[in-house]
Every structure is written in C-alpha cells, then in structure tokens.
Design a protein around this motif. Structure first.
Motif, PDB file in Angstrom:
ATOM      1  N   LEU A   5       1.037  -0.898   0.185  1.00 49.66           N
ATOM      2  CA  LEU A   5      -0.108   0.075  -0.180  1.00 49.66           C
ATOM      3  C   LEU A   5       0.447   1.111   0.082  1.00 49.66           C
ATOM      4  O   LEU A   5       0.400   2.139  -0.607  1.00 49.66           O
ATOM      5  N   VAL A   6       2.291   1.327   0.667  1.00 50.58           N
ATOM      6  CA  VAL A   6       2.590   2.566   0.432  1.00 50.58           C
ATOM      7  C   VAL A   6       3.710   2.633  -1.189  1.00 50.58           C
ATOM      8  O   VAL A   6       3.687   3.917  -0.685  1.00 50.58           O
ATOM      9  N   LEU A   7       3.464   1.770  -1.468  1.00 45.69           N
ATOM     10  CA  LEU A   7       4.724   1.911  -2.531  1.00 45.69           C
ATOM     11  C   LEU A   7       3.241   1.420  -3.277  1.00 45.69           C
ATOM     12  O   LEU A   7       3.678   2.890  -4.581  1.00 45.69           O
ATOM     13  N   LEU A   8       1.754   1.461  -3.267  1.00 48.62           N
ATOM     14  CA  LEU A   8       1.345   1.566  -4.496  1.00 48.62           C
ATOM     15  C   LEU A   8       0.660   2.838  -3.940  1.00 48.62           C
ATOM     16  O   LEU A   8       0.810   3.317  -6.146  1.00 48.62           O
ATOM     17  N   ILE A   9       0.274   3.579  -3.577  1.00 51.23           N
ATOM     18  CA  ILE A   9      -0.370   5.033  -3.487  1.00 51.23           C
ATOM     19  C   ILE A   9       0.544   6.167  -4.000  1.00 51.23           C
ATOM     20  O   ILE A   9       0.159   6.997  -5.158  1.00 51.23           O
ATOM     21  N   PRO A  10       2.147   6.295  -4.113  1.00 51.73           N
ATOM     22  CA  PRO A  10       2.975   7.059  -4.167  1.00 51.73           C
ATOM     23  C   PRO A  10       2.928   6.420  -6.182  1.00 51.73           C
ATOM     24  O   PRO A  10       2.734   7.678  -6.855  1.00 51.73           O
ATOM     25  N   THR A  11       2.995   5.428  -5.510  1.00 55.58           N
ATOM     26  CA  THR A  11       2.761   5.428  -7.443  1.00 55.58           C
ATOM     27  C   THR A  11       1.555   5.447  -9.015  1.00 55.58           C
ATOM     28  O   THR A  11       2.010   6.347  -9.641  1.00 55.58           O
ATOM     29  N   LEU A  12       0.051   5.575  -7.596  1.00 55.61           N
ATOM     30  CA  LEU A  12      -0.763   5.610  -8.485  1.00 55.61           C
ATOM     31  C   LEU A  12      -0.482   7.209  -8.476  1.00 55.61           C
ATOM     32  O   LEU A  12      -1.100   7.709  -9.574  1.00 55.61           O
ATOM     33  N   LEU A  13       0.032   7.786  -7.813  1.00 52.17           N
ATOM     34  CA  LEU A  13       0.217   9.855  -7.640  1.00 52.17           C
ATOM     35  C   LEU A  13       0.554  10.602  -8.902  1.00 52.17           C
ATOM     36  O   LEU A  13       0.610  10.621  -9.429  1.00 52.17           O
ATOM     37  N   LEU A  14       1.534   9.395  -9.342  1.00 51.58           N
ATOM     38  CA  LEU A  14       2.861   9.844  -9.827  1.00 51.58           C
ATOM     39  C   LEU A  14       2.609   9.567 -11.434  1.00 51.58           C
ATOM     40  O   LEU A  14       2.218   9.905 -12.688  1.00 51.58           O
ATOM     41  N   MET A  15       1.059   8.516 -11.584  1.00 55.86           N
ATOM     42  CA  MET A  15       0.822   7.818 -13.099  1.00 55.86           C
ATOM     43  C   MET A  15      -0.014   8.699 -13.030  1.00 55.86           C
ATOM     44  O   MET A  15      -0.368   9.379 -14.460  1.00 55.86           O
ATOM     45  N   ALA A  16      -0.707   9.457 -11.769  1.00 57.14           N
ATOM     46  CA  ALA A  16      -2.181  10.236 -12.698  1.00 57.14           C
ATOM     47  C   ALA A  16      -1.142  12.045 -13.423  1.00 57.14           C
ATOM     48  O   ALA A  16      -1.776  12.462 -13.461  1.00 57.14           O
ATOM     49  N   ILE A  17      -0.200  12.011 -12.357  1.00 51.90           N
ATOM     50  CA  ILE A  17       0.449  13.456 -12.686  1.00 51.90           C
ATOM     51  C   ILE A  17       0.944  13.151 -14.155  1.00 51.90           C
ATOM     52  O   ILE A  17       1.293  14.024 -14.562  1.00 51.90           O
ATOM     53  N   ALA A  18       1.613  12.248 -14.636  1.00 53.94           N
ATOM     54  CA  ALA A  18       2.110  11.398 -15.344  1.00 53.94           C
ATOM     55  C   ALA A  18       0.929  12.034 -16.601  1.00 53.94           C
ATOM     56  O   ALA A  18       1.293  12.395 -17.866  1.00 53.94           O
ATOM     57  N   LEU A  19       0.182  11.234 -16.540  1.00 49.55           N
ATOM     58  CA  LEU A  19      -1.629  11.254 -17.568  1.00 49.55           C
ATOM     59  C   LEU A  19      -1.635  13.135 -18.090  1.00 49.55           C
ATOM     60  O   LEU A  19      -2.384  13.716 -18.910  1.00 49.55           O
ATOM     61  N   LYS A  20      -1.709  13.613 -16.645  1.00 46.73           N
ATOM     62  CA  LYS A  20      -1.749  14.763 -16.927  1.00 46.73           C
ATOM     63  C   LYS A  20      -1.200  15.531 -17.748  1.00 46.73           C
ATOM     64  O   LYS A  20      -1.800  16.371 -18.969  1.00 46.73           O
ATOM     65  N   PHE A  21       0.626  14.976 -17.217  1.00 48.22           N
ATOM     66  CA  PHE A  21       1.029  15.966 -18.375  1.00 48.22           C
ATOM     67  C   PHE A  21       1.114  16.007 -19.663  1.00 48.22           C
ATOM     68  O   PHE A  21       0.877  16.044 -20.717  1.00 48.22           O
ATOM     69  N   ILE A  22       0.815  14.343 -20.283  1.00 51.66           N
ATOM     70  CA  ILE A  22       0.085  13.714 -21.363  1.00 51.66           C
ATOM     71  C   ILE A  22      -0.614  14.546 -21.927  1.00 51.66           C
ATOM     72  O   ILE A  22      -0.784  15.109 -23.108  1.00 51.66           O
ATOM     73  N   ARG A  23      -1.898  14.632 -21.444  1.00 47.73           N
ATOM     74  CA  ARG A  23      -3.193  15.212 -21.757  1.00 47.73           C
ATOM     75  C   ARG A  23      -2.688  16.956 -22.269  1.00 47.73           C
ATOM     76  O   ARG A  23      -3.163  16.854 -23.028  1.00 47.73           O
ATOM     77  N   ASP A  24      -2.061  17.388 -21.283  1.00 53.42           N
ATOM     78  CA  ASP A  24      -2.082  18.816 -21.467  1.00 53.42           C
ATOM     79  C   ASP A  24      -1.074  19.364 -23.057  1.00 53.42           C
ATOM     80  O   ASP A  24      -1.316  20.286 -23.476  1.00 53.42           O
ATOM     81  N   ASP A  25       0.504  17.778 -22.921  1.00 52.30           N
ATOM     82  CA  ASP A  25       0.736  17.788 -24.425  1.00 52.30           C
ATOM     83  C   ASP A  25      -0.264  17.999 -25.412  1.00 52.30           C
ATOM     84  O   ASP A  25       0.315  18.343 -26.496  1.00 52.30           O
ATOM     85  N   GLU A  26      -1.059  16.942 -25.809  1.00 50.49           N
ATOM     86  CA  GLU A  26      -1.838  16.895 -26.140  1.00 50.49           C
ATOM     87  C   GLU A  26      -2.650  18.211 -26.888  1.00 50.49           C
ATOM     88  O   GLU A  26      -2.845  18.172 -27.732  1.00 50.49           O
ATOM     89  N   THR A  27      -3.035  18.518 -25.420  1.00 53.66           N
ATOM     90  CA  THR A  27      -3.548  19.647 -25.742  1.00 53.66           C
ATOM     91  C   THR A  27      -2.855  20.727 -26.359  1.00 53.66           C
ATOM     92  O   THR A  27      -3.530  21.718 -27.329  1.00 53.66           O
ATOM     93  N   ASN A  28      -1.834  21.185 -25.844  1.00 48.84           N
ATOM     94  CA  ASN A  28      -1.271  22.001 -26.336  1.00 48.84           C
ATOM     95  C   ASN A  28      -0.857  22.087 -27.817  1.00 48.84           C
ATOM     96  O   ASN A  28      -0.570  23.009 -28.282  1.00 48.84           O
ATOM     97  N   SER A  29      -0.338  20.818 -28.122  1.00 47.29           N
ATOM     98  CA  SER A  29      -0.227  20.174 -29.418  1.00 47.29           C
ATOM     99  C   SER A  29      -0.869  20.534 -30.343  1.00 47.29           C
ATOM    100  O   SER A  29      -1.207  21.216 -31.983  1.00 47.29           O
TER     101      SER A  29
END
Length: 185
Positions: A5-29
């Motif tokens: 659980l300790v490892l899963l929560i930060p991993t999920l948080l990092l994945m959510a942040i990465a997805l947001k950046f990817i979506r923002d890049d697609e929007t900007n593109s």
C-alpha cells in the motif's frame, strides 16, 4: 500488505501526474496545429487577395487596351489569381482536418462561392460588357470577403505575438489595396 500500500499510493499518484502532463501536451500540440493551419490559411488568403487587386487593375486597363502587352498583363493576372485560388482550396482541405467545421464555416461562411463567380465576371470583361465602376465593385466585394476571412482568423488566434503578426499582414493587405485604387485613379 502495508508495504504494498505504501508503494502503490505514490505510484498511482505519479501515474496520475504523468497522465495529466501527457494530456496537457496533447492539448498544446493540438492548439499549435490549429494555429499553424490558421497561419497557412491567412497566408493563402493574402495571396489571393493581392492577386485579385492586380487582376482588378489589369481588368480596368484592359477595357481601354490598345496593345497586346496590356491584354497579356490581364491574362497573366488571371492565371496568377487562378493558381492562388487553387492553392487556397488545397489549404482549406488540409485545414479541415485540424480546424473544427464551425470554425471553417465562420472563416468562409459561403465556402469559396464568391470566388466561383469570377469566371462569369471575366467573360463580361473580355467582351467589354462591363464598365470600370462595376469591375471595381465586383472585385471589392471579393476582396472584402477575403478580408472578413482574415478578421475571423485573427479573432480565433490566442497567441498574442502571432495575432500581432496577422494584424500586420491584414494592414499590409489593406495598404496594397489602397495603392491599387490609387493606381486605377
């Protein structure tokens, strides 16, 4: 389980942040691609506009043409206008993929129908069945249609520096038109 659980929560948080950046890049593109297409369109509109001014001047001169050079000037102007209209049509087709249909309808509310009337007007000019005032009126209507398209393109642009560049282009086109009117006078 706690360690997982300790490892899963930060991993999920990092994945959510990465997805947001990817979506923002697609929007900007996507936004950049739309800006690029509007820029290409404005360039082609400007070319057609400039060629119509030259054709208008040559058409008026041809009414009183007394030598082959003046008639050839009109033929050259017509060919250049036709070439730029073909190029504009190609650019519109390319922009259809990037710009929404409502945006294209706003830029060209009547497609290129006003430009399609050009051949009929050219016949009247060739047969000398039209006067200079009517030629100026016809070409002015076409030029205004294209200026309106440029105005819509400018209003749709969100990048400040790019908007200023488009406004400069529009002002240049208007000054070319004013110079063309002076040449006719």
């Amino acid at each position: 389980y706690k360690l997982m659980l300790v490892l899963l929560i930060p991993t999920l948080l990092l994945m959510a942040i990465a997805l947001k950046f990817i979506r923002d890049d697609e929007t900007n593109s996507s936004r950049m691609n739309r800006s690029l297409q509007r820029g290409y369109l404005s360039n082609e509109v400007g070319k057609v506009y400039t060629n119509l001014i030259q054709e208008r001047t040559a058409s008026i001169i041809s009414l009183e043409a007394k030598n082959e050079a003046q008639i050839q000037q009109l033929k050259t102007a017509k060919k250049e206008t036709d070439d730029t209209i073909i190029s504009l049509r190609r650019q519109i087709e390319a922009a259809d993929d990037q710009l929404e249909e409502t945006q294209m309808r706003e830029i060209f509310p009547h497609d290129l129908d006003p430009l399609d009337k050009l051949s009929k007007e050219r016949e009247l000019i060739a047969d000398r069945l039209i006067n200079a005032k009517d030629i100026i009126s016809f070409y002015s209507d076409l030029e205004n249609y294209l200026l309106n398209a440029m105005n819509v393109i400018i209003r749709k642009e969100r990048d400040g520096a790019y908007t200023r560049s488009l406004i400069s282009k529009l002002l240049l086109l208007k000054s070319i038109d004013a110079a063309g009117e002076e040449e006719i006078s």
